[in-house]
Design a protein around this motif. Sequence first.
Motif, short mmCIF file in Angstrom:
data_model
loop_
_atom_site.label_atom_id
_atom_site.label_comp_id
_atom_site.label_asym_id
_atom_site.label_seq_id
_atom_site.Cartn_x
_atom_site.Cartn_y
_atom_site.Cartn_z
N THR A 72 0.84 -1.20 0.00
CA THR A 72 0.00 0.00 0.00
C THR A 72 0.88 1.25 0.00
OG1 THR A 72 -0.16 -0.17 2.41
CG2 THR A 72 -1.97 -1.11 1.13
N ALA A 107 -4.68 -0.18 -8.56
CA ALA A 107 -4.71 0.53 -7.28
C ALA A 107 -4.44 2.02 -7.48
CB ALA A 107 -3.69 -0.08 -6.32
N ALA A 118 -4.02 3.82 0.30
CA ALA A 118 -4.54 2.56 -0.24
C ALA A 118 -4.91 1.59 0.88
CB ALA A 118 -3.52 1.93 -1.19
N ALA A 119 -4.18 1.69 2.00
CA ALA A 119 -4.44 0.78 3.12
C ALA A 119 -5.86 0.95 3.67
CB ALA A 119 -3.42 1.00 4.24
N GLN A 122 -8.35 -1.59 1.82
CA GLN A 122 -8.18 -3.06 1.78
C GLN A 122 -9.41 -3.70 2.40
OE1 GLN A 122 -4.10 -2.88 3.70
NE2 GLN A 122 -3.86 -4.70 2.43
N LEU A 153 -2.83 -6.25 -2.17
CA LEU A 153 -1.79 -5.38 -1.60
C LEU A 153 -1.42 -5.82 -0.20
CD1 LEU A 153 -3.42 -1.93 -2.54
CD2 LEU A 153 -1.65 -3.15 -3.82
N GLY A 155 -0.43 -4.41 3.25
CA GLY A 155 -0.50 -3.16 4.01
C GLY A 155 0.23 -3.30 5.32
#
Length: 355
Positions: A72, A107, A118-119, A122, A153, A155
């Motif tokens: 991430t 992403a 991005a985390a 999830q 991903l 994270g």
Amino acid sequence: MYKNLRVVPHMVFGRGSFNQLDDILRAYRTDEGSHVVYLIDAIHEHRPLIHRVPIHKNDLIILVNVDTEPKTSYVDELVQRVNEYSNRPPDAIIGLGGGSTLDLAKAVALMLTNPGSAADYQGWDLVKNPGITHIGIPTLAGTGAEISRTTVLTGPTRKLGINSDFTPFDQIIMDAELVEGVPTDQWFYTGMDCYIHNAEALAGSFINTFAQAYAEKSLDLCRDVYLGDDPEADDKLMVASYFGGMSIAYSQVGVAHALSYGLSFLLGTRHGVGNCIVFDQLDDYYGPYVEEFRRMMDKHNIQLPRGVTKDVDEAGMEKMIDVALGLEPLWQNALGPDWKSIMTREKVRALYERM
Ligand code: NAD
Ligand code: ZN
């Protein structure tokens, strides 16, 4: 409740179809001042393919590092680079590479239009806004990332995909010429990801006629590729990957993927090889498939890494078990509603210790 599956709306399949990219992009380019962003697997930096990428004057090329599978934090960094490059959003993000690069492209496209890291996304259906148009062009075949509704991903606390209706590509190009000459080990491991997707789908309790049809055809194609001497092997593997992806999109993966995610989280083991290391221990769950997988390994002289968990300490082992057992839908698919009484922590530990 039945799943309302969103699939990739545009796809091109065929040798040499990469040459159509410029034409295809014309439909997505808005005006003279606009740009697209290419995320290209750095392995292609000095390969002929890079010279065939149709670059217009404002386009941005980022060579992505996939020495480790996508994190991430790396997605966040790429998003920042794209934002710093121009004050207007790109017309499209194009991913050119293996599953890792395809996932990065998905992403980044999502994170350009959704705030935060991005985390934060999830999980399942946490993405609020459609992403930038994203286009996937695989140069390795097997993961099904070209068709799936996830981008996997790692994270800070877990390895988990961003699963959403906005995740699938808007357009893919499947050109078997791009996967020629992949080193045998990589070709095998990524292709076995597809084989294992099919085995887990077919042996799972979530299987249905739709997913079964895709998985069976995909398995047949895998057999042609890995047990035969097929001149169309590259084309077949590319189709097998797509079909395998379609199958699990309407069913689920199982034990191999759950345990492989644990290995990957703790040890950084790559997805393809990790799946193979795990699958080799799963006779009790996927017997005939495991036996066939070993014949494929023999035919191609593949030596699996051994003893990968031997230096894992107690805390590490506990974390791997947590990551694996956290993937509830996979266990439900593999072992049914009573999975918790079947797959105890001790059993998971014993499996890991054998790898
Ligand atoms: P990869 O993308 O991680 O690449 C593996 C290696 O092969 C890299 O070193 C890469 O540079 C190299 N490579 C790529 N193209 C090549 C070419 N044409 N010739 C030679 N080398 C080449 O490998 P992968 O197995 O395709 O992808 C694995 C990743 O895909 C993992 O991160 C996994 O989590 C993800 N995945 C995603 C999905 C999904 O649905 N989104 C499904 C399965 C796996
Ligand atoms: Zn997989």
